[in-house]
Write a protein that holds these residues in place. Structure first.
Motif, mmCIF file in Angstrom:
data_model
loop_
_atom_site.group_PDB
_atom_site.id
_atom_site.type_symbol
_atom_site.label_atom_id
_atom_site.label_comp_id
_atom_site.label_asym_id
_atom_site.label_seq_id
_atom_site.Cartn_x
_atom_site.Cartn_y
_atom_site.Cartn_z
ATOM 1 N N PHE A 27 0.751 -1.203 -0.039
ATOM 2 C CA PHE A 27 0.062 -0.115 0.172
ATOM 3 C C PHE A 27 0.925 1.257 0.019
ATOM 4 N N LEU A 28 0.232 2.387 -0.260
ATOM 5 C CA LEU A 28 1.008 3.647 -0.074
ATOM 6 C C LEU A 28 0.254 4.511 0.751
ATOM 7 N N LEU A 29 0.623 5.188 1.586
ATOM 8 C CA LEU A 29 0.147 6.155 2.503
ATOM 9 C C LEU A 29 0.649 7.654 2.312
ATOM 10 N N LYS A 30 -0.220 8.500 2.246
ATOM 11 C CA LYS A 30 0.265 9.740 2.278
ATOM 12 C C LYS A 30 0.022 10.245 3.730
ATOM 13 N N VAL A 31 0.823 11.000 4.117
ATOM 14 C CA VAL A 31 1.010 11.679 5.476
ATOM 15 C C VAL A 31 0.623 13.065 5.681
ATOM 16 N N TYR A 32 -0.267 13.441 6.313
ATOM 17 C CA TYR A 32 -0.833 14.790 6.392
ATOM 18 C C TYR A 32 -0.532 15.372 7.578
ATOM 19 N N GLY A 33 0.008 16.669 7.606
ATOM 20 C CA GLY A 33 0.275 17.225 8.632
ATOM 21 C C GLY A 33 1.792 17.412 9.268
ATOM 22 N N ASP A 34 2.319 18.026 10.235
ATOM 23 C CA ASP A 34 3.464 18.024 10.559
ATOM 24 C C ASP A 34 3.772 18.088 12.135
ATOM 25 N N ALA A 35 2.660 17.780 12.833
ATOM 26 C CA ALA A 35 2.787 17.690 14.364
ATOM 27 C C ALA A 35 1.947 16.517 14.756
ATOM 28 N N SER A 36 2.075 16.147 16.178
ATOM 29 C CA SER A 36 1.154 15.059 16.562
ATOM 30 C C SER A 36 -0.117 15.206 16.780
ATOM 31 N N TYR A 37 -0.648 16.498 16.948
ATOM 32 C CA TYR A 37 -2.109 16.829 16.989
ATOM 33 C C TYR A 37 -2.605 17.285 15.815
ATOM 34 N N ASN A 38 -1.863 17.215 14.385
ATOM 35 C CA ASN A 38 -2.534 17.387 13.192
ATOM 36 C C ASN A 38 -2.348 16.321 11.960
ATOM 37 N N ALA A 39 -1.547 15.362 12.398
ATOM 38 C CA ALA A 39 -0.754 14.248 11.327
ATOM 39 C C ALA A 39 -1.849 13.055 11.510
ATOM 40 N N LYS A 40 -1.725 12.373 10.343
ATOM 41 C CA LYS A 40 -2.431 11.157 10.182
ATOM 42 C C LYS A 40 -1.951 10.716 8.758
ATOM 43 N N ALA A 41 -1.956 9.245 8.816
ATOM 44 C CA ALA A 41 -1.470 8.652 7.437
ATOM 45 C C ALA A 41 -2.680 8.092 6.597
ATOM 46 N N VAL A 42 -2.888 8.342 5.333
ATOM 47 C CA VAL A 42 -4.192 7.942 4.680
ATOM 48 C C VAL A 42 -3.635 7.136 3.322
ATOM 49 N N GLU A 43 -4.420 6.040 3.251
ATOM 50 C CA GLU A 43 -3.964 5.119 1.969
ATOM 51 C C GLU A 43 -4.452 6.212 0.767
ATOM 52 N N GLU A 44 -3.462 6.014 -0.313
ATOM 53 C CA GLU A 44 -3.831 6.453 -1.578
ATOM 54 C C GLU A 44 -3.665 5.310 -2.576
ATOM 55 N N THR A 45 -4.736 5.196 -3.506
ATOM 56 C CA THR A 45 -4.785 3.954 -4.447
ATOM 57 C C THR A 45 -3.892 4.063 -5.580
ATOM 58 N N HIS A 46 -3.330 5.436 -6.083
ATOM 59 C CA HIS A 46 -2.635 5.695 -7.239
ATOM 60 C C HIS A 46 -1.230 6.240 -6.986
ATOM 61 N N LEU A 47 -0.307 5.685 -7.635
ATOM 62 C CA LEU A 47 0.904 6.156 -7.425
ATOM 63 C C LEU A 47 1.228 7.548 -8.484
ATOM 64 N N SER A 48 0.106 7.909 -9.102
ATOM 65 C CA SER A 48 0.209 8.891 -9.671
ATOM 66 C C SER A 48 -0.177 10.194 -9.019
ATOM 67 N N SER A 49 -0.575 9.998 -7.901
ATOM 68 C CA SER A 49 -0.822 11.154 -6.955
ATOM 69 C C SER A 49 0.273 11.711 -6.094
ATOM 70 N N ILE A 50 1.416 11.311 -6.333
ATOM 71 C CA ILE A 50 2.436 11.708 -5.304
ATOM 72 C C ILE A 50 2.813 13.034 -5.870
ATOM 73 N N SER A 51 3.278 13.918 -4.684
ATOM 74 C CA SER A 51 3.714 15.227 -4.962
ATOM 75 C C SER A 51 4.812 15.658 -4.300
ATOM 76 N N SER A 52 5.305 16.645 -4.793
ATOM 77 C CA SER A 52 6.762 17.111 -4.012
ATOM 78 C C SER A 52 6.780 17.641 -2.852
ATOM 79 N N LYS A 53 5.330 18.347 -2.575
ATOM 80 C CA LYS A 53 5.050 18.926 -1.470
ATOM 81 C C LYS A 53 4.959 18.105 -0.031
ATOM 82 N N ASP A 54 4.671 16.551 -0.419
ATOM 83 C CA ASP A 54 4.066 15.740 0.624
ATOM 84 C C ASP A 54 5.389 14.773 0.862
#
Length: 888
Positions: free
Chosen positions: A546-573
């Motif tokens: 699987f592929l997980l995108k990690v949202y947030g930058d701290a323990s109170y706003n971060a989580k990892a959410v599964e992405e189903t397509h590798l085409s969604s990868i971004s340099s910002k994340d």
């Protein structure tokens, strides 16, 4: 669409004022000071209202109110004038109030006078046109204990007898009526009849508990010189013979006719509607309005600083926005143009009209726009804790400082014990304890969290307020059955708590900070359809690729959410990629804090490798291509699995492959949830609403400039913080079991199209958490414990409440008015009206059910029994009795 307005349709033509001279009375106002002042216009006279008379108006006069306060604060009738330094920013508001019986000359005079005052103050004030009985929330906020409207027709009349209508929940309105007649009575009201020897307080059966309490307070304040007796709607015959004789001389009971509720609810019906139309005002000899073709209103729609725009909230209110570079003549004529628009559209004459100036817009105007971020800057508190990793100092601070807890929305540091339940269909399964927590989008999860306070100081424990939080998280693909089962399970858990607690209901991509903090920012969310194997909460859900995108930058706003397509990868994340190995891939533009959170998620899965964009190894590309059978695409540029350098060709580009970018969650395919926000981003100013059920719908009354004293034990309130909507249940509030319905109904009609997935929290009086208390300027934990109910206040007056008319369930007569047994919910008529021929009956009367339109007293007099006894009789017996008394 284009509208043309004639100058003759305006309330006054500003260009008829050749020289705008300022009245000497206005020149006494300090130009740069916090202040509050009221003036009365009676024909051609302008006079200042003494402070002791603030809150008393005459319906034959017009009034001007000027309120100035520090930005983000609120003035009221108790505000003391204080000069401010020139560099201090002030909010300025001018209101002109028109009594119900004001003359046309007074209407014209008051418009001239507000132009003078506006000019004297520098033409930077917002101007509100207010009318009796339909005032704005800002106007009402000036008079915390309500206001009185006296009849101008009775100024020279004897002081007794007098009749008053008392109604409205937060701000009690007392309206003196010119004549004493049954036509003024309504079951929504409390009526006060003052005579020389006795004061009657008539309690409408549909009035609320808070209205009844406020009315008794008002009577004791204004009618202390004579005995007070209470009379219940429909039970007038219960008065003593002496009281009835005096009552009949003024209001003969034979002529009794009381309207059943609620022509009043329309003013609240679409209170929060954001569906309005925008027009551009153009002067072409005559005023023309060109409607803008916009969907969701945005600040950018007001693009011309030299122009004027009109916002039509479908007749609820009309707003005129004047650009900073607009000619002075346009600013002067704006209110007149707004009035002309009201007449052209045939809106009610009492429609609220407001003129605002660019750069000085009030918060009520700004929040009409979903993207008006400037409004959030008024909340100057920071939203980040002292550090991203909580140490002892931070945990203590959250316990000791409710304002910090409210700003961060963190009850504690998240280290308390948690028990997790997974709900799928009708199955509830406890999840084994594990450091790795995986939620799936096809299920709901209930988390029981035990709050851990970092101190044992009693005052700090009381400040935290709660010991348990019940969280209900619903996945974006969860079925209605799963959500319903989770809802029942979570509510049952909350209601079963033996200690102070809070219930929070939330949806995927709507997680508040504390919920993420209890998982230390490492919550993993997998797609439901990819997780059909037996579930144990961690290991089974992490076996495949699987592929997980990690949202947030701290323990109170971060989580990892599964992405189903590798085409969604971004340099910002940052991403965690699971193949035969765990790869932590960090985009070139990702932040250091975001990378740390991604590494923490990767560490949950064992040995992992950090991969930076542009420096990927050959093994990385081969592993990804082999296990995903897809080509990894970064920023929309394809990368060959055999080339480690191909990624660098797009490394410098910004996010093209991801429509969302940054650390903002994507819009889900079912379009239920919009982008999430993190605490470090600006958020709306907090709003407090008094809410209640009426005619099966939720009604709102906003309280501007609120404090704890605005919370009443017999009411329910909504505190909308932007990221979490709190429902506050007073200890004696009715319909407490409907708390989730209250919250959901509010959110569906919330300002600026707030998504229906907004997180909802339920708190009970005396069990408020620190994250709630901190939004109030000062909080006293014991406030409200000496609350006196209406029944207790009435008992203190020596008046007993009849058993059949106690306030058992506020609003029940309105909610259940189609049920036959709800006797009090029907409009009441004299017996002489009900025994008429069928074609002579009022249209709302069912000829087969005439008896339900009798008052209780008349019913007992006719049938010699109460309605409830009558209703238990056999059908044939009831029919026989009705025929006997000509009620069939």
């Amino acid at each position: 669409m284009e509208l043309s307005l004639s100058a003759k349709e305006t309330e006054i033509r500003p260009n008829t004022i050749p020289d705008l001279k300022v009245d000497a009375t206005f020149r006494k106002v300090a130009k740069h000071a916090i202040t509050f002042a009221i003036w009365k216009i009676d024909e051609d006279r302008l006079e200042a209202v003494p402070r002791s008379h603030y809150g008393t108006f005459y319906d034959s006069c017009a009034y001007i109110i000027y309120a100035a306060s520090l930005s983000g604060h609120y003035a009221n009738h108790e505000t003391i004038t204080r000069e401010q330094k020139p560099n201090v920013s002030l909010e300025r508001y001018i209101h002109y109030w028109l009594g119900k019986n004001v003359s046309e000359q007074n209407r014209s005079n008051v418009v001239h006078k507000i132009q003078e005052l506006d000019s004297y103050l520098g033409n930077i004030s917002s101007i509100y046109r207010e009318t009796q009985n339909l005032e704005s929330a800002r106007f009402l906020s000036y008079f915390k204990k309500g206001y009185d409207v006296r009849s101008g027709a009775l100024i020279s009349a004897p002081k007794r007898p007098r009749l008053f209508q008392l109604y409205a929940r937060k701000w009690l309105r007392s309206i003196e009526v010119a004549t004493i007649d049954w036509s003024h009575f309504n079951s929504d009201y409390v009526m006060v009849l003052q005579t020389d020897t006795l004061t009657y307080v008539w309690i409408g059966r549909s009035s609320s508990g808070i209205e009844r309490r406020s009315a008794l307070d008002w009577v004791q304040k204004h009618c202390s010189g004579s005995p007070i007796t209470t009379v219940d709607d429909g039970y007038e015959q219960a008065m003593s013979q002496e009281q009835k004789e005096l009552w009949n001389t003024l209001l003969p009971l034979k002529k009794r006719m009381v309207c059943q509720a609620s022509q009043l609810v329309s003013e609240y019906a679409d209170y929060n509607s954001n569906k309005f139309r925008i027009y551009k005002c153009n002067q072409r000899g005559r005023l023309h309005l060109d409607q803008l073709d916009v969907g969701m209103p945005a600040k950018d729609d007001l693009s011309d600083a030299h122009g004027v725009y009109l916002l039509d909230n479908y007749g609820q209110s009309i707003w005129l926005w004047v650009g900073a570079q607009a000619p002075q003549a346009d600013a002067l004529s704006a209110m007149g143009n707004g009035r002309a628009f009201v007449k052209k559209k045939k809106y009610p004459d009492n429609t609220l009209v407001v003129r605002v100036l660019e750069g000085h817009e009030p918060v009520e105007f700004k929040r009409l726009f979903a993207n008006w971020l400037n409004v959030w800057q008024e909340n100057t508190r920071g939203h980040k804790p002292v550090s991203t990793k909580f140490g002892k100092l931070d945990a203590h601070s959250l316990c000791e400082r409710p304002k910090m807890a409210a700003d961060t929305q963190l009850v504690d540091d998240g280290r308390g014990e948690r028990v997790i339940y997974r709900v799928l269909g009708d199955q509830v399964q406890e999840v084994p304890i594990s450091k790795t927590v995986v939620f799936t989008t096809n299920a709901s999860f209930v988390v029981k969290y035990s709050v851990q306070c970092a101190t044992v100081v009693p005052a700090d424990l009381a400040s935290v307020g709660i010991k348990t939080i019940i969280y209900q998280w619903n996945g974006s693909e969860a079925s209605a059955d799963s959500i319903s089962r989770a809802d029942k399970f979570a509510k049952a858990s909350f209601d079963a708590l033996k200690e102070p607690g809070m219930f929070v209901q939330l949806y995927e991509f709507d997680e508040p900070p504390h919920f993420l903090q209890i998982f230390e920012g490492k919550l993993i969310i997998r797609r439901g359809q990819r997780s059909e194997m037996p579930y144990n909460g961690s290991s089974d859900a992490l076996l495949d690729t699987f592929l997980l995108k990690v949202y947030g930058d701290a323990s109170y706003n971060a989580k990892a959410v599964e992405e189903t397509h590798l085409s969604s990868i971004s340099s910002k994340d940052c991403y965690v990629i699971k193949t035969n190995h765990v790869w932590v891939w960090c985009g070139q533009s990702s932040t250091g804090d975001a990378r740390e959170m991604a590494k923490a998620v990767g560490a949950l899965m064992g040995e992992n490798s950090l991969v930076l964009e542009g420096k990927e190894s050959k093994e990385f590309w081969q592993s990804v291509a082999m296990y995903f059978n897809q080509t990894l695409v970064i920023n929309g540029n394809g990368n060959s699995c055999s080339s480690s350098t191909s990624s660098s060709s797009g490394a410098g580009s910004m996010c093209n492959g991801s429509s969302n970018g940054g650390n903002i969650s994507p819009t889900l395919s079912n379009n239920c949830y919009l982008n999430t926000s993190v605490p470090s981003k600006p958020r709306p100013p907090v709003q407090l609403f008094l809410v209640w059920w009426q005619q099966s719908a939720l009604r709102y009354e906003e309280i501007l400039g609120f404090d704890q004293q605005d919370l009443s034990s017999d009411c329910t309130y909504i505190l909308d913080t932007g990221s979490l909507t709190y429902v506050w249940l007073g200890s004696q509030a009715p319909n407490q079991e409907r708390y989730t319905s209250i919250a959901q109904s509010y959110v569906q009609n919330a300002p600026f199209g707030r998504r229906s997935a907004t997180a909802l929290a339920v708190v009970r009086q005396f069990q408020e958490p620190n994250v709630f208390k901190g939004f109030f300027e000062s909080w006293q934990n014991d406030y409200g414990k000496n609350f006196h109910s209406y029944e207790e206040m009435r008992k203190d007056l020596g008046n007993k409440v009849p058993s059949n008319c106690s306030l058992a369930s506020e609003g029940s007569a309105l909610i259940l008015n189609n049920r036959q047994k709800d006797f009090d919910g029907h409009k009441k008529y004299p017996l002489t009206v009900l025994i008429q021929e069928m074609d002579m009956l009022p249209p709302e009367i069912n000829p087969l059910k005439r008896e339900v339109h009798l008052t209780h007293d008349d019913f007992v007099s006719v049938f010699n029994m109460s309605f409830y006894e009558f209703d238990e009789l056999p059908k044939w017996k009831k029919m026989e009795l009705k025929k006997q008394f000509k009620l069939f």
